[in-house]
Design a protein around this motif. Sequence first.
Motif, PDB file in Angstrom:
ATOM      1  N   UNK A  50       0.755  -0.810  -0.170  1.00 41.96           N
ATOM      2  CA  UNK A  50      -0.163  -0.047   0.474  1.00 41.96           C
ATOM      3  C   UNK A  50       0.765   1.619  -0.062  1.00 41.96           C
ATOM      4  N   UNK A  51       1.543   1.391   0.649  1.00 40.81           N
ATOM      5  CA  UNK A  51       2.393   2.854   0.598  1.00 40.81           C
ATOM      6  C   UNK A  51       2.934   3.201  -0.221  1.00 40.81           C
ATOM      7  N   UNK A  52       3.722   1.782  -1.156  1.00 43.30           N
ATOM      8  CA  UNK A  52       4.040   1.948  -2.698  1.00 43.30           C
ATOM      9  C   UNK A  52       3.177   3.019  -3.344  1.00 43.30           C
ATOM     10  N   UNK A  53       1.946   3.352  -3.338  1.00 40.93           N
ATOM     11  CA  UNK A  53       0.795   3.901  -3.870  1.00 40.93           C
ATOM     12  C   UNK A  53      -0.058   4.992  -2.436  1.00 40.93           C
ATOM     13  N   UNK A  54       0.170   5.313  -1.333  1.00 44.92           N
ATOM     14  CA  UNK A  54      -0.276   5.598  -0.859  1.00 44.92           C
ATOM     15  C   UNK A  54       0.707   7.323  -0.982  1.00 44.92           C
ATOM     16  N   UNK A  55       1.670   6.695  -0.794  1.00 49.11           N
ATOM     17  CA  UNK A  55       3.220   7.792  -0.924  1.00 49.11           C
ATOM     18  C   UNK A  55       3.044   8.602  -2.256  1.00 49.11           C
ATOM     19  N   UNK A  56       2.154   8.764  -3.220  1.00 52.98           N
ATOM     20  CA  UNK A  56       1.468   8.669  -4.942  1.00 52.98           C
ATOM     21  C   UNK A  56       0.181   9.600  -4.285  1.00 52.98           C
ATOM     22  N   UNK A  57      -0.360   9.230  -3.091  1.00 54.79           N
ATOM     23  CA  UNK A  57      -1.080  10.246  -3.077  1.00 54.79           C
ATOM     24  C   UNK A  57      -2.745   9.261  -3.926  1.00 54.79           C
ATOM     25  N   UNK A  58      -2.406   8.443  -3.541  1.00 50.43           N
ATOM     26  CA  UNK A  58      -3.868   6.665  -4.156  1.00 50.43           C
ATOM     27  C   UNK A  58      -4.276   6.411  -3.096  1.00 50.43           C
ATOM     28  N   UNK A  59      -5.885   6.395  -3.268  1.00 47.81           N
ATOM     29  CA  UNK A  59      -6.510   5.278  -2.488  1.00 47.81           C
ATOM     30  C   UNK A  59      -6.070   4.139  -2.487  1.00 47.81           C
ATOM     31  N   UNK A  60      -6.481   3.554  -2.194  1.00 48.15           N
ATOM     32  CA  UNK A  60      -5.628   1.836  -2.008  1.00 48.15           C
ATOM     33  C   UNK A  60      -6.876   1.096  -0.464  1.00 48.15           C
ATOM     34  N   UNK A  61      -7.201   0.084  -1.957  1.00 48.96           N
ATOM     35  CA  UNK A  61      -8.017  -0.939  -0.904  1.00 48.96           C
ATOM     36  C   UNK A  61      -7.465  -2.490  -0.789  1.00 48.96           C
ATOM     37  N   UNK A  62      -7.178  -2.981   0.054  1.00 51.06           N
ATOM     38  CA  UNK A  62      -6.572  -3.417   0.169  1.00 51.06           C
ATOM     39  C   UNK A  62      -7.561  -5.125   0.778  1.00 51.06           C
ATOM     40  N   UNK A  63      -7.441  -6.244   0.123  1.00 52.71           N
ATOM     41  CA  UNK A  63      -8.776  -7.470   0.659  1.00 52.71           C
ATOM     42  C   UNK A  63      -7.708  -8.953  -0.281  1.00 52.71           C
ATOM     43  N   UNK A  64      -7.913  -9.430   0.627  1.00 52.67           N
ATOM     44  CA  UNK A  64      -7.017 -10.948   0.671  1.00 52.67           C
ATOM     45  C   UNK A  64      -8.127 -12.100   1.128  1.00 52.67           C
ATOM     46  N   UNK A  65      -8.674 -12.734   0.114  1.00 50.46           N
ATOM     47  CA  UNK A  65      -9.708 -14.070  -0.366  1.00 50.46           C
ATOM     48  C   UNK A  65      -9.900 -14.184   1.074  1.00 50.46           C
ATOM     49  N   UNK A  66     -10.936 -15.493   1.274  1.00 47.43           N
ATOM     50  CA  UNK A  66     -10.250 -16.786   2.875  1.00 47.43           C
ATOM     51  C   UNK A  66      -9.593 -18.001   1.986  1.00 47.43           C
ATOM     52  N   UNK A  67      -8.641 -18.302   2.526  1.00 46.77           N
ATOM     53  CA  UNK A  67      -7.940 -19.453   2.032  1.00 46.77           C
ATOM     54  C   UNK A  67      -9.016 -20.860   1.494  1.00 46.77           C
ATOM     55  N   UNK A  68      -9.910 -20.620   2.194  1.00 48.43           N
ATOM     56  CA  UNK A  68     -10.768 -21.865   1.771  1.00 48.43           C
ATOM     57  C   UNK A  68     -11.295 -22.315   0.941  1.00 48.43           C
ATOM     58  N   UNK A  69     -11.945 -20.675   0.344  1.00 46.15           N
ATOM     59  CA  UNK A  69     -12.157 -20.148  -1.207  1.00 46.15           C
ATOM     60  C   UNK A  69     -11.832 -20.570  -2.544  1.00 46.15           C
ATOM     61  N   UNK A  70     -10.531 -20.496  -2.193  1.00 49.98           N
ATOM     62  CA  UNK A  70      -9.042 -20.403  -3.262  1.00 49.98           C
ATOM     63  C   UNK A  70      -9.197 -21.645  -2.900  1.00 49.98           C
ATOM     64  N   UNK A  71      -8.769 -22.303  -2.034  1.00 48.06           N
ATOM     65  CA  UNK A  71      -8.331 -23.943  -2.475  1.00 48.06           C
ATOM     66  C   UNK A  71      -9.567 -25.101  -2.514  1.00 48.06           C
ATOM     67  N   UNK A  72     -10.703 -24.684  -1.810  1.00 45.71           N
ATOM     68  CA  UNK A  72     -11.528 -25.825  -2.066  1.00 45.71           C
ATOM     69  C   UNK A  72     -12.613 -25.396  -2.542  1.00 45.71           C
ATOM     70  N   UNK A  73     -13.432 -24.128  -2.615  1.00 47.14           N
ATOM     71  CA  UNK A  73     -14.837 -23.834  -3.377  1.00 47.14           C
ATOM     72  C   UNK A  73     -13.853 -23.827  -5.163  1.00 47.14           C
ATOM     73  N   UNK A  74     -12.609 -23.428  -5.098  1.00 48.87           N
ATOM     74  CA  UNK A  74     -12.639 -22.805  -6.202  1.00 48.87           C
ATOM     75  C   UNK A  74     -12.254 -24.295  -6.825  1.00 48.87           C
TER      76      UNK A  74
END
Length: 276
Positions: A50-74
């Motif tokens: 985030x720091x890479x972009x916030x230092x440039x004045x950007x708004x940053x949204x961070x999200x990580x999908x639950x690992x159970x969805x990634x490995x099992x649901x998919x």
Amino acid sequence: MGARGLEAAVELAPGEARESSTERGPADGQPVVILLGWAGCQDRYLAKYSAIYSQKGCTVIRYTAPWKMVFFSETFGIRSLQTPARRLLELLFDYSIENRPVLFHVFSNGGVMLYRYIIEALHAHKPFKNLKVAGTIFDSAPGRRNLRGSLRALATVLVSTNVLLKYFLLFAFATTAVVLRILLYPLTRFIHESHYDALLKAPSRWPELYLYSQADAIIAASEVKHMADARQQLGVSVKAVDFSDSAHVSHMRVYPTYYSNLCTTFLSDCVGGSPR
């Protein structure tokens, strides 16, 4: 955290309007960067990017999908990631930043699986069709049907899990992946196409930057390069950078200045406008 039921972090640029406000500040018009973390990623690690972009004045949204969805649901062909994909895009409207240029920064296959549904939403659902996507950065992704790499990634996520449960989950994942995503994939792809195959022919045409490494033990460099070449043949503006010796999602840790410069230069080049 917890916006729209998501464990998403939103960092507004200095002077940015708060949620549901119509006030405008000096950050009006600055890009929005959406970081999609790798499976099992903790927000404190994603915040370093985030720091890479916030230092440039950007708004940053961070999200990580639950690992159970990634490995099992998919793996089972359950499209559970469609909901968080849409909710992430809805956050842009919640914070009145839907008219800003948007850059996606996607990490590993965990981020790519979510990004796949974001692309679908962008091209199929109003009012997402009017969002201005500037470009996408892929870090250590995407990878194809690499069972060994997937097992390494899952083992890393489960490192603090009870040993018996850990090996049961690894066995269950491996068995399901072999049957549904490898042996029967010629048939199951008509029901649930893999994220890799979906991205190969994705309708998006904004610029793409691929950051990968020959030393990546989870995502093969050849698979990233194949994707980059295929996208370029479709007319997408593509740049691919091989870090050679840095491990999976470790390129910034090993080469912090070079990595940051690549990202900010790409963002600057994209914000001038690109086709959707």
